[in-house]
Design a protein around this motif. Sequence first.
Motif, mmCIF file in Angstrom:
data_model
loop_
_atom_site.group_PDB
_atom_site.id
_atom_site.type_symbol
_atom_site.label_atom_id
_atom_site.label_comp_id
_atom_site.label_asym_id
_atom_site.label_seq_id
_atom_site.Cartn_x
_atom_site.Cartn_y
_atom_site.Cartn_z
ATOM 1 N N THR A 130 0.868 -1.178 0.000
ATOM 2 C CA THR A 130 0.000 0.000 0.000
ATOM 3 C C THR A 130 0.906 1.231 0.000
ATOM 4 O O THR A 130 2.093 1.139 0.346
ATOM 5 N N PRO A 131 0.371 2.412 -0.385
ATOM 6 C CA PRO A 131 1.196 3.629 -0.331
ATOM 7 C C PRO A 131 1.781 3.899 1.046
ATOM 8 O O PRO A 131 2.933 4.329 1.167
ATOM 9 N N VAL A 132 0.993 3.644 2.105
ATOM 10 C CA VAL A 132 1.494 3.862 3.460
ATOM 11 C C VAL A 132 2.632 2.898 3.765
ATOM 12 O O VAL A 132 3.683 3.299 4.289
ATOM 13 N N ASP A 133 2.435 1.600 3.452
ATOM 14 C CA ASP A 133 3.484 0.612 3.699
ATOM 15 C C ASP A 133 4.744 0.948 2.913
ATOM 16 O O ASP A 133 5.867 0.742 3.392
ATOM 17 N N ARG A 134 4.558 1.446 1.711
ATOM 18 C CA ARG A 134 5.707 1.805 0.878
ATOM 19 C C ARG A 134 6.568 2.846 1.576
ATOM 20 O O ARG A 134 7.798 2.706 1.658
ATOM 21 N N LEU A 135 5.955 3.903 2.089
ATOM 22 C CA LEU A 135 6.712 4.967 2.737
ATOM 23 C C LEU A 135 7.306 4.516 4.063
ATOM 24 O O LEU A 135 8.419 4.910 4.418
ATOM 25 N N ILE A 136 6.571 3.685 4.804
ATOM 26 C CA ILE A 136 7.109 3.133 6.049
ATOM 27 C C ILE A 136 8.354 2.308 5.762
ATOM 28 O O ILE A 136 9.383 2.417 6.451
ATOM 29 N N ASP A 137 8.282 1.455 4.742
ATOM 30 C CA ASP A 137 9.428 0.613 4.393
ATOM 31 C C ASP A 137 10.626 1.450 3.952
ATOM 32 O O ASP A 137 11.771 1.150 4.291
ATOM 33 N N ILE A 138 10.364 2.485 3.158
ATOM 34 C CA ILE A 138 11.454 3.357 2.722
ATOM 35 C C ILE A 138 12.110 4.022 3.922
ATOM 36 O O ILE A 138 13.338 4.119 4.009
ATOM 37 N N LEU A 139 11.295 4.486 4.863
ATOM 38 C CA LEU A 139 11.833 5.121 6.070
ATOM 39 C C LEU A 139 12.717 4.157 6.846
ATOM 40 O O LEU A 139 13.813 4.522 7.297
ATOM 41 N N GLU A 140 12.265 2.908 6.986
ATOM 42 C CA GLU A 140 13.033 1.921 7.754
ATOM 43 C C GLU A 140 14.324 1.540 7.031
ATOM 44 O O GLU A 140 15.386 1.432 7.651
ATOM 45 N N ILE A 141 14.238 1.328 5.724
ATOM 46 C CA ILE A 141 15.423 0.919 4.965
ATOM 47 C C ILE A 141 16.492 2.010 4.977
ATOM 48 O O ILE A 141 17.690 1.732 5.042
ATOM 49 N N THR A 142 16.068 3.270 4.934
ATOM 50 C CA THR A 142 17.021 4.384 4.900
ATOM 51 C C THR A 142 17.385 4.892 6.290
ATOM 52 O O THR A 142 18.139 5.864 6.413
ATOM 53 N N SER A 143 16.841 4.242 7.347
ATOM 54 C CA SER A 143 17.103 4.649 8.736
ATOM 55 C C SER A 143 16.691 6.093 8.990
ATOM 56 O O SER A 143 17.353 6.833 9.728
ATOM 57 N N GLY A 144 15.581 6.500 8.385
ATOM 58 C CA GLY A 144 15.094 7.862 8.558
ATOM 59 C C GLY A 144 14.461 8.069 9.928
ATOM 60 O O GLY A 144 13.891 7.155 10.514
#
Length: 235
Positions: free
Chosen positions: A146-160
């Motif tokens: 989902t769009p929300v999951d996409r952004l959450i995953d990006i945040l986690e992968i990039t250590s944001g």
Amino acid sequence: MQPALIPWGGFFSLAMNVDLLVILDVVNFSKGGAQNRFFMNHKGQKVTYTVPVYHKHVDSKLIKDIEIRTDKYPKNLVSRLRIDFPAKKIINHEVLENIIQIINYKYTKLVQLNVSLIKESLRSLGIQVEMIMASSLENSDTMYETPVDRLIDILEITSGTDYIMPSRSLDYAQPLINKFWNKGCKTYSISYEQKEYPSNTNFIPNLSVLDLMLHADKSEWLSLIQASSTLRQIK
């Protein structure tokens, strides 16, 4: 942020406020959207400049997979830009020539062209920010349910630790904001309304940043972008 074609100043106001700019090339292409067109002020009218793309099944394709139609491009676009913005009518002709040099390069994928033009615009503006493609991240093919999951995953992968979103995203972003808050991430919104700068005719706000760079003095570019943006913490 999605890789628009020579984006408006709001894109660059966000870039000025982040340490990492993630380009969302793994979302669907939007036909008639900003990914393959930009807007300029020509003789007081808001005029559209377009890079042609192949339209077969285009709405179901990801931005990273969109191909440029090269039968009439880039000749037509370059010709229009040079006719509409001759050196005697703009104060920063070298900026246009640098953009045209990139347009003339034989890119086959739209995202390649857009990212090159974004990088050139960042360089011209003097904005230094790390930029990565979402498609380059680990598990990029599977992490976007989902769009929300996409952004959450990006945040986690990039250590944001913080996330800044355009204010126009707030209408549908509450689930995202709540999830970020639960993960200890601060969320901010940034709004943008272009402050007036000189032009040869009546001013039109929120065009491509190229319009600003062709008509405003170089020393005012960043201050104009900063003055046009408002950053606020949401949660």
